[in-house]
Design a protein around this motif. Structure first.
Motif, PDB file in Angstrom:
ATOM      1  N   PHE A 315       0.835  -1.194   0.000  1.00  0.00           N
ATOM      2  CA  PHE A 315       0.000   0.000   0.000  1.00  0.00           C
ATOM      3  C   PHE A 315       0.869   1.244   0.000  1.00  0.00           C
ATOM      4  O   PHE A 315       1.915   1.287   0.637  1.00  0.00           O
ATOM      5  CB  PHE A 315      -0.917   0.043   1.219  1.00  0.00           C
ATOM      6  N   GLY A 316       0.432   2.282  -0.678  1.00  0.00           N
ATOM      7  CA  GLY A 316       1.170   3.534  -0.707  1.00  0.00           C
ATOM      8  C   GLY A 316       0.779   4.466   0.416  1.00  0.00           C
ATOM      9  O   GLY A 316       0.535   5.643   0.196  1.00  0.00           O
ATOM     10  N   THR A 317       0.685   3.931   1.631  1.00  0.00           N
ATOM     11  CA  THR A 317       0.254   4.734   2.779  1.00  0.00           C
ATOM     12  C   THR A 317       1.198   4.532   3.954  1.00  0.00           C
ATOM     13  O   THR A 317       0.773   4.547   5.103  1.00  0.00           O
ATOM     14  CB  THR A 317      -1.178   4.358   3.198  1.00  0.00           C
ATOM     15  N   LEU A 318       2.485   4.329   3.664  1.00  0.00           N
ATOM     16  CA  LEU A 318       3.424   3.998   4.721  1.00  0.00           C
ATOM     17  C   LEU A 318       4.095   5.225   5.317  1.00  0.00           C
ATOM     18  O   LEU A 318       4.290   6.229   4.649  1.00  0.00           O
ATOM     19  CB  LEU A 318       4.497   3.040   4.181  1.00  0.00           C
ATOM     20  N   ARG A 319       4.476   5.101   6.574  1.00  0.00           N
ATOM     21  CA  ARG A 319       5.221   6.146   7.271  1.00  0.00           C
ATOM     22  C   ARG A 319       6.529   5.547   7.772  1.00  0.00           C
ATOM     23  O   ARG A 319       6.563   4.412   8.242  1.00  0.00           O
ATOM     24  CB  ARG A 319       4.413   6.695   8.447  1.00  0.00           C
ATOM     25  N   THR A 320       7.595   6.313   7.681  1.00  0.00           N
ATOM     26  CA  THR A 320       8.881   5.881   8.206  1.00  0.00           C
ATOM     27  C   THR A 320       9.256   6.767   9.387  1.00  0.00           C
ATOM     28  O   THR A 320       8.882   7.940   9.440  1.00  0.00           O
ATOM     29  CB  THR A 320       9.987   5.981   7.146  1.00  0.00           C
ATOM     30  N   SER A 321      10.015   6.207  10.328  1.00  0.00           N
ATOM     31  CA  SER A 321      10.445   7.017  11.467  1.00  0.00           C
ATOM     32  C   SER A 321      11.650   6.395  12.154  1.00  0.00           C
ATOM     33  O   SER A 321      11.864   5.181  12.081  1.00  0.00           O
ATOM     34  CB  SER A 321       9.311   7.195  12.488  1.00  0.00           C
ATOM     35  N   PHE A 322      12.436   7.258  12.807  1.00  0.00           N
ATOM     36  CA  PHE A 322      13.462   6.849  13.753  1.00  0.00           C
ATOM     37  C   PHE A 322      12.925   7.247  15.124  1.00  0.00           C
ATOM     38  O   PHE A 322      12.590   8.412  15.346  1.00  0.00           O
ATOM     39  CB  PHE A 322      14.786   7.544  13.467  1.00  0.00           C
ATOM     40  N   GLN A 323      12.877   6.293  16.042  1.00  0.00           N
ATOM     41  CA  GLN A 323      12.154   6.528  17.295  1.00  0.00           C
ATOM     42  C   GLN A 323      12.976   6.076  18.493  1.00  0.00           C
ATOM     43  O   GLN A 323      13.792   5.148  18.394  1.00  0.00           O
ATOM     44  CB  GLN A 323      10.835   5.751  17.263  1.00  0.00           C
ATOM     45  N   GLY A 324      12.765   6.745  19.638  1.00  0.00           N
ATOM     46  CA  GLY A 324      13.383   6.333  20.888  1.00  0.00           C
ATOM     47  C   GLY A 324      12.353   6.246  21.996  1.00  0.00           C
ATOM     48  O   GLY A 324      11.294   6.874  21.926  1.00  0.00           O
ATOM     49  N   TYR A 325      12.676   5.457  23.042  1.00  0.00           N
ATOM     50  CA  TYR A 325      11.753   5.355  24.177  1.00  0.00           C
ATOM     51  C   TYR A 325      12.525   4.965  25.434  1.00  0.00           C
ATOM     52  O   TYR A 325      13.471   4.160  25.388  1.00  0.00           O
ATOM     53  CB  TYR A 325      10.662   4.321  23.935  1.00  0.00           C
TER      54      TYR A 325
END
Length: 383
Positions: A315-325
Motif C-alpha cells: 500500500f502507498g500509505t506507509l510512514r517511516t520514522s526513527f524513534q526512541g523510548y
C-alpha cells in the motif's frame, strides 16, 4: 440492493476513488481484488460486475477506461464471504497525469429469471490489520482491497526518495517531535530515548517500499536507561500496531529485526549489536520479499531477516520514522542519525580492473584503520 426483474439486471453497489496520482505515468497490466459479497438466495444467480477508469484530476471527465464492464463467472455465496480475482488483464492502458484519480465501481449482474425480490450485498469498511482473503467469512473486520500491478510509484512516493544528509538542518522530508533535534556541530539528527516516544518521521504517509529501499546511518546508539530503553527505525501504515522495525535495546545490547502485529512480534530475529558492523540499517522489498539488512559502510549489505511481504507493504500509505523510548525518570543519551537514503561521504570509487566500484575510505588512527568522513568546500564552509 434488491432487484425484482426476471430479465438480466445490473446494479451498482459502491464506488471507490483513489488518492491523486503523485506523478505522471502509464497505468497498464492487471488488477486484482477481494471484497465481501453475498446474495439473498441460491436462485439470485448474481456475479460480480466491475468498471474502472481514470478521471482528469478531481473532475468527472474520464481520462481513460481501465476495465470496461467486467462480468464475473462465479456466483455469489449466500453467506457473506471474501471473493474476487487473482488478476484480470486491464481492458486498456491509461496515460495518467499528476493529480488524476482511479475510480473503481463494483456491483452485480443478476442472471436469474425470477421476478421475486433478490438482494446482493457488498461488505466494506473493515478496520482489521489482516486483509480479507478469498473464502474468508471475516468480512466485518478484514478490509477488502484492490491492487493494480502497474501502479507502483504512480500514486505514492518510493521510500528511496526520502533523502536527507542533514548538512544544514532537517529538510522538508521530515518532521520531528518529542525532543528530536538537529545538531549544527554534528550535522546530523539526535533522537533521544524518553517516555514521549520522540521521533524523526517522514512528513507524509504516502510512501511505498514495493521494489524500493529505505536506509540510514546510525552513528551512535543511546546509552543508559533500563531494559525498556530502545532506539528503532520503523516502517508501517498509520499507528495500528503493524510495522517493520530494526530495534536496539540498550539493556541487552541486542539488535532485533521485528515484524510486528498488534505492537509485538513473538519471534523476532536478534543478534548482538556492533556499532561497526551494524552502522547502517536498511529495509528493502524485492519480488514479494521484505528484507532487514545491515552494513558497515552502505556498500556491502548483509540480510539479517526476510519474510514474504505482507499485503500492507504494497500500500502507498506507509510512514517511516526513527524513534526512541525510555520510561519516565530514566535517562539515556541520544541516538545520532545521518545520511538517510544517501551515500555517505566516507565512500569513494576506485578502479577494480573492469569498473569503478564504491569502497569505504579508511585512515590510520595510530592503531587501526577506521572509516572517516571526507569534507568538501562549499564556497563558505567545509561540509
Amino acid at each position: 440492493m434488491a432487484e425484482v426483474s426476471a430479465a438480466t439486471t445490473t446494479a451498482l453497489l459502491g464506488r471507490w476513488v483513489s488518492p491523486p496520482a503523485r506523478k505522471a505515468g502509464t497505468l497498464a497490466g492487471t488488477v486484482a481484488w477481494i471484497y465481501g459479497r453475498a446474495q439473498s438466495s441460491t436462485s439470485s444467480a448474481m456475479v460480480v460486475r466491475a468498471h474502472m477508469y481514470v478521471t482528469v484530476g478531481d473532475t468527472d471527465t474520464v481520462r481513460g477506461v481501465l476495465l470496461n464492464n467486467y462480468t464475473g463467472a462465479t456466483v455469489f455465496p449466500t453467506v457473506a464471504t471474501g471473493g474476487g480475482t487473482s488478476g484480470v488483464a486491464l481492458t486498456g492502458s491509461v496515460a495518467l497525469q499528476t493529480g488524476d484519480r482511479i475510480v473503481c465501481e463494483f456491483g452485480y449482474q443478476a442472471q436469474n429469471t425470477s421476478a421475486a425480490a433478490e438482494t446482493g450485498t457488498l461488505h466494506y469498511g473493515g478496520t482489521g490489520t489482516t486483509d480479507l482473503a478469498s473464502g474468508s467469512t471475516t468480512v466485518a473486520a478484514a478490509p477488502g482491497w484492490v491492487e493494480f500491478s502497474g501502479a507502483d510509484g504512480l500514486f505514492s512516493t518510493p521510500t528511496s526518495e526520502i533523502v536527507d544528509r542533514f548538512t544544514t538542518g532537517i529538510g522538508s522530508r521530515f518532521v520531528y517531535y518529542g525532543g528530536t533535534f538537529w545538531n549544527a556541530g554534528w550535522k546530523r539528527v539526535a533522537v533521544p530515548a524518553t517516555s514521549s516516544y520522540p521521533a524523526l518521521m517522514a512528513t507524509d504517509v504516502g510512501y511505498e517500499i514495493t521494489g524500493s529501499t529505505y536506509y540510514g546511518e546510525i552513528v551512535k546508539m543511546p546509552t543508559g536507561g533500563t531494559n525498556t530503553t530502545f532506539s528503532a527505525m520503523l516502517l508501517g501504515p498509520l499507528d495500528n500496531g503493524t510495522y517493520m522495525s530494526t530495534r536496539y535495546t540498550v539493556a541487552t545490547g541486542l539488535l532485533s529485526f521485528i515484524n510486528a502485529v498488534g505492537y509485538s512480534d513473538a519471534t523476532p530475529t536478534t543478534l548482538a549489536y556492533s556499532p561497526v558492523a551494524h552502522r547502517w540499517v536498511r529495509f528493502r522489498e524485492a519480488a514479494g520479499t521484505f528484507y532487514w539488512e545491515t552494513s558497515p559502510d552502505a556498500v556491502t549489505w548483509t540480510v539479517r531477516r526476510s519474510v514474504p511481504a505482507p499485503q500492507w507493504i504494497r500500500f502507498g500509505t506507509l510512514r517511516t520514522s526513527f524513534q526512541g523510548y525510555a520510561d519516565a525518570g530514566n535517562t539515556a543519551t541520544v541516538a545520532e542519525i545521518d545520511n538517510v537514503n544517501s551515500t555517505p561521504a566516507t565512500v569513494v570509487k576506485v578502479w577494480n580492473g573492469t569498473a569503478w566500484a564504491p569502497k569505504p575510505l579508511k585512515v590510520w588512527n595510530g592503531s587501526t584503520w577506521v572509516t572517516r568522513p571526507v569534507k568538501s568546500w562549499s564556497e563558505t564552509a567545509w561540509f
